[in-house]
Design a protein around this motif. Structure first.
Motif, PDB file in Angstrom:
ATOM      1  N   MET A   1     -16.395  79.411 141.119  1.00  0.00           N
ATOM      2  CA  MET A   1     -17.535  78.777 140.461  1.00  0.00           C
ATOM      3  C   MET A   1     -17.597  79.166 138.986  1.00  0.00           C
ATOM      4  SD  MET A   1     -19.062  76.839 142.637  1.00  0.00           S
ATOM      5  CE  MET A   1     -20.667  76.588 141.903  1.00  0.00           C
ATOM      6  N   LYS A   2     -17.350  80.476 138.694  1.00  0.00           N
ATOM      7  CA  LYS A   2     -17.351  80.935 137.302  1.00  0.00           C
ATOM      8  C   LYS A   2     -16.229  80.284 136.509  1.00  0.00           C
ATOM      9  CE  LYS A   2     -19.505  85.444 138.185  1.00  0.00           C
ATOM     10  NZ  LYS A   2     -19.318  86.917 138.153  1.00  0.00           N
TER      11      LYS A   2
ATOM     12  N   LYS B   1     -15.532  73.973 132.086  1.00  0.00           N
ATOM     13  CA  LYS B   1     -16.433  72.973 131.512  1.00  0.00           C
ATOM     14  C   LYS B   1     -16.821  73.336 130.076  1.00  0.00           C
ATOM     15  CE  LYS B   1     -18.450  71.316 135.856  1.00  0.00           C
ATOM     16  NZ  LYS B   1     -19.677  71.200 136.667  1.00  0.00           N
ATOM     17  N   GLN B   2     -17.090  74.653 129.839  1.00  0.00           N
ATOM     18  CA  GLN B   2     -17.426  75.093 128.483  1.00  0.00           C
ATOM     19  C   GLN B   2     -16.259  74.878 127.524  1.00  0.00           C
ATOM     20  OE1 GLN B   2     -18.848  79.125 128.543  1.00  0.00           O
ATOM     21  NE2 GLN B   2     -20.670  78.637 129.747  1.00  0.00           N
TER      22      GLN B   2
ATOM     23  N   TYR C   1     -13.948  69.278 122.777  1.00  0.00           N
ATOM     24  CA  TYR C   1     -14.510  68.028 122.258  1.00  0.00           C
ATOM     25  C   TYR C   1     -15.165  68.255 120.884  1.00  0.00           C
ATOM     26  CZ  TYR C   1     -17.545  63.934 121.883  1.00  0.00           C
ATOM     27  OH  TYR C   1     -18.188  62.813 121.437  1.00  0.00           O
ATOM     28  N   SER C   2     -15.920  69.369 120.771  1.00  0.00           N
ATOM     29  CA  SER C   2     -16.576  69.682 119.493  1.00  0.00           C
ATOM     30  C   SER C   2     -15.547  69.903 118.395  1.00  0.00           C
ATOM     31  CB  SER C   2     -17.463  70.921 119.646  1.00  0.00           C
ATOM     32  OG  SER C   2     -18.479  70.705 120.599  1.00  0.00           O
ATOM     33  N   LEU C   3     -14.467  70.616 118.724  1.00  0.00           N
ATOM     34  CA  LEU C   3     -13.422  70.869 117.728  1.00  0.00           C
ATOM     35  C   LEU C   3     -12.757  69.574 117.283  1.00  0.00           C
ATOM     36  CD1 LEU C   3     -11.778  74.090 119.218  1.00  0.00           C
ATOM     37  CD2 LEU C   3     -13.176  73.919 117.161  1.00  0.00           C
ATOM     38  N   LYS C   4     -12.558  68.653 118.209  1.00  0.00           N
ATOM     39  CA  LYS C   4     -11.973  67.366 117.839  1.00  0.00           C
ATOM     40  C   LYS C   4     -12.885  66.603 116.881  1.00  0.00           C
ATOM     41  CE  LYS C   4      -8.952  66.430 121.799  1.00  0.00           C
ATOM     42  NZ  LYS C   4      -8.665  65.524 122.945  1.00  0.00           N
ATOM     43  N   GLU C   5     -14.198  66.663 117.159  1.00  0.00           N
ATOM     44  CA  GLU C   5     -15.151  65.991 116.274  1.00  0.00           C
ATOM     45  C   GLU C   5     -15.153  66.637 114.891  1.00  0.00           C
ATOM     46  OE1 GLU C   5     -16.987  63.226 116.868  1.00  0.00           O
ATOM     47  OE2 GLU C   5     -15.781  63.098 118.696  1.00  0.00           O
TER      48      GLU C   5
END
Length: 257
Positions: A58-59, A65-66, A72-76
């Motif tokens: 689960m961890k 997911k993080q 995704y943020s780095l790509k933006e």
């Protein structure tokens, strides 16, 4: 051939039933093992280990997911950085060639040899005696945004660079005039004294504290022609609030805004 297909389907069905029977037998064996007191401790440990493994999974799923969100943020951010870099490169290529260079206030003194020894190179800054410095107001160059805001009928075929070249010539006339005005009369030549007296005569109460030139100053200090194009560019400069006009006694004074 139909018999072979029927035979194959029957064999598959038998195999499937046998696997189900084997699974049921395995479950019965495991149930019997679970009821054995001697093996309950081992089963309990196995159960605890399974729970721990489940928590770790689960961890790990949460971390994955993080990481996906971070990716995704780095790509933006990369897209934004690339766009900013392109804009910076574009702006770098649009820097006008007529911008003044930064003033040089220091001179480098070359190495001096004295009695077989070499002195280190020193930077000596120019030091001028303290005196009152009178600034001469000059018209600012027209920006790209201002040029685009000028109505088409007003611009005609006049380009952005041509307007700013005109502004520089106007500034030459302003600087040339006020350098003479700021000189002591004793140090002036005869032609400069004649210009000085004309400058004084052209001043009025409306021009007090203002920097202005007239057409004679433009003829004196620049190579501009006082033609139709000259007045078209002046109209643009008035529109962009670089100059304004004061008319008095049949003389037009172009005031620097």
């Amino acid at each position: 051939m139909v018999k072979d297909m029927a035979s194959s389907s029957l064999e598959d069905l038998c195999l499937h039933i046998n696997m189900k029977i084997s699974n049921i037998k395995m479950l019965i064996v495991l149930r019997d093992i679970g009821e054995d007191d001697s093996r309950k401790t081992v089963l309990t440990k196995m159960q605890n280990e399974v729970i721990l493994i489940h928590d770790l999974l689960m961890k790990m799923e949460s971390q994955v997911k993080q990481q996906e969100k971070l990716k995704y943020s780095l790509k933006e951010m990369q897209k934004v950085a690339e766009r900013d870099e392109k804009e910076a490169q574009h702006l770098l290529g649009q820097i006008p060639c007529y911008l003044p260079e930064p003033p040089k206030s220091c001179n480098m003194v070359p190495t001096v040899k004295h009695k077989g020894q070499t002195k280190a190179v020193e930077t000596i800054c120019k030091k001028k005696p303290a005196k009152e410095i009178k600034n001469i107001k000059e018209a600012a160059l027209i920006t790209t945004e201002e040029f685009q805001s000028v109505p088409v009928y007003m611009k005609g075929r006049i380009t952005h660079d041509q307007i700013n070249a005109f502004v520089q010539e106007i500034n030459k006339a302003v600087v040339g005039k006020y350098k003479i005005l700021y000189q002591p009369l004793k140090s002036m030549s005869a032609p400069d004294k004649n210009l000085y007296h004309r400058f004084i005569e052209e001043e009025t109460k409306d021009t007090k504290g203002e920097f202005f030139i007239v057409e004679d100053d433009i003829k004196q200090f620049t190579r501009l022609k006082l033609d139709k194009r000259f007045h078209m560019i002046l109209c643009i400069l008035r529109h962009c609030h670089r100059v304004r006009e004061i008319r008095c006694s049949g003389l037009t004074r172009y005031v620097i805004c």
